[in-house]
Motif scaffolding. Structure first.
Motif, PDB file in Angstrom:
ATOM      1  N   VAL A  38       0.836  -1.205   0.000  1.00 20.62           N
ATOM      2  CA  VAL A  38       0.000   0.000   0.000  1.00 20.62           C
ATOM      3  C   VAL A  38       0.871   1.256   0.000  1.00 20.62           C
ATOM      4  N   MET A  39       1.961   1.237   0.763  1.00 20.08           N
ATOM      5  CA  MET A  39       2.851   2.404   0.809  1.00 20.08           C
ATOM      6  C   MET A  39       3.521   2.625  -0.544  1.00 20.08           C
ATOM      7  N   ILE A  40       3.864   1.569  -1.240  1.00 17.68           N
ATOM      8  CA  ILE A  40       4.425   1.718  -2.590  1.00 17.68           C
ATOM      9  C   ILE A  40       3.401   2.389  -3.496  1.00 17.68           C
ATOM     10  N   VAL A  42       1.030   4.427  -2.528  1.00 19.21           N
ATOM     11  CA  VAL A  42       0.955   5.820  -2.092  1.00 19.21           C
ATOM     12  C   VAL A  42       2.131   6.616  -2.666  1.00 19.21           C
ATOM     13  N   ILE A  43       3.317   6.045  -2.635  1.00 15.99           N
ATOM     14  CA  ILE A  43       4.505   6.723  -3.172  1.00 15.99           C
ATOM     15  C   ILE A  43       4.338   6.987  -4.670  1.00 15.99           C
ATOM     16  N   LEU A  44       3.856   6.004  -5.400  1.00 14.80           N
ATOM     17  CA  LEU A  44       3.666   6.186  -6.844  1.00 14.80           C
ATOM     18  C   LEU A  44       2.629   7.268  -7.143  1.00 14.80           C
ATOM     19  N   VAL A  45       1.545   7.290  -6.382  1.00 17.88           N
ATOM     20  CA  VAL A  45       0.524   8.327  -6.572  1.00 17.88           C
ATOM     21  C   VAL A  45       1.087   9.695  -6.208  1.00 17.88           C
ATOM     22  N   ALA A  46       1.875   9.771  -5.135  1.00 14.03           N
ATOM     23  CA  ALA A  46       2.475  11.047  -4.729  1.00 14.03           C
ATOM     24  C   ALA A  46       3.457  11.551  -5.791  1.00 14.03           C
ATOM     25  N   ILE A  47       4.223  10.654  -6.373  1.00 14.64           N
ATOM     26  CA  ILE A  47       5.151  11.048  -7.443  1.00 14.64           C
ATOM     27  C   ILE A  47       4.372  11.527  -8.662  1.00 14.64           C
ATOM     28  N   PHE A  48       3.305  10.827  -8.999  1.00 12.28           N
ATOM     29  CA  PHE A  48       2.466  11.239 -10.126  1.00 12.28           C
ATOM     30  C   PHE A  48       1.895  12.632  -9.872  1.00 12.28           C
ATOM     31  N   ASP A  49       1.406  12.856  -8.664  1.00  9.62           N
ATOM     32  CA  ASP A  49       0.863  14.162  -8.285  1.00  9.62           C
ATOM     33  C   ASP A  49       1.940  15.240  -8.390  1.00  9.62           C
ATOM     34  N   LEU A  50       3.125  14.931  -7.919  1.00 10.33           N
ATOM     35  CA  LEU A  50       4.245  15.875  -7.993  1.00 10.33           C
ATOM     36  C   LEU A  50       4.577  16.214  -9.446  1.00 10.33           C
ATOM     37  N   VAL A  51       4.613  15.209 -10.300  1.00  5.28           N
ATOM     38  CA  VAL A  51       4.921  15.440 -11.724  1.00  5.28           C
ATOM     39  C   VAL A  51       3.843  16.305 -12.366  1.00  5.28           C
ATOM     40  N   LEU A  87       8.070   3.693   4.392  1.00 11.06           N
ATOM     41  CA  LEU A  87       8.329   2.399   3.758  1.00 11.06           C
ATOM     42  C   LEU A  87       9.608   1.790   4.323  1.00 11.06           C
ATOM     43  N   GLU A  88      10.621   2.606   4.544  1.00  7.47           N
ATOM     44  CA  GLU A  88      11.863   2.123   5.152  1.00  7.47           C
ATOM     45  C   GLU A  88      11.599   1.587   6.560  1.00  7.47           C
TER      46      GLU A  88
END
Length: 155
Positions: A38-40, A42-51, A87-88
């Motif tokens: 789930v965190m992965i 979230v990270i992908l969606v956050a990166i998409f949002d940032l882009v 995630l870490e």
């Protein structure tokens, strides 16, 4: 009757402390793995949002200048960084089955720093600023103590 005794003995043995703790560890492992996936996401969606936000800021008139607050972009970057730290934390738990306090404190420091970076001073009261200052001070002292005690331990 003999089968019933065997069944009761099997049930009693499976309800022992070691078996119970083993079952809890299995559930913790499954939950940690689900949280990682789930965190992965979230990270992908956050990166998409940032882009998307960054692209809009760079490609909208006037070209190359940030029309909206640069702090929003910084906040989005820090969101990704915080998600990576979480995630870490999860993967460190999966590896060692121990919550690493140092990682939790660093993640908290990043989260508070993000809050300060995107803080709108026009809409923020003095008590909130004092609270953030105390949070940073407390987390910094905690981090210093943890680093100092772990540096003294032989590896």
């Amino acid at each position: 009757m003999q089968r019933l005794k065997k069944l009761l003995l099997l049930f009693k043995n499976s309800c022992g402390d070691n078996a119970f703790l083993g079952a809890i560890e299995q559930v913790e492992g499954i939950v940690s793995k689900i949280l990682s996936v789930v965190m992965i996401a979230v990270i992908l969606v956050a990166i998409f949002d940032l882009v998307i936000v960054l692209s809009k800021q760079l490609l909208v008139e006037p070209v190359g200048f940030f029309n909206e607050s640069l702090f929003e972009v910084f906040g989005l970057f820090l969101n990704v960084l915080i998600a990576l730290e979480i995630l870490e934390n999860i993967t460190a738990y999966l590896r060692k089955h121990v919550v690493q306090v140092e990682l939790v404190i660093v993640t908290s420091l990043i989260a508070v720093a993000r809050k300060i970076i995107i803080l709108n001073l026009d809409k923020t009261g003095g008590l909130e600023i004092i609270g953030l200052a105390l949070a940073i001070l407390s987390l910094s002292i905690s981090y210093w103590i943890i680093r100092r005690t772990t540096a003294k331990k032989p590896h």
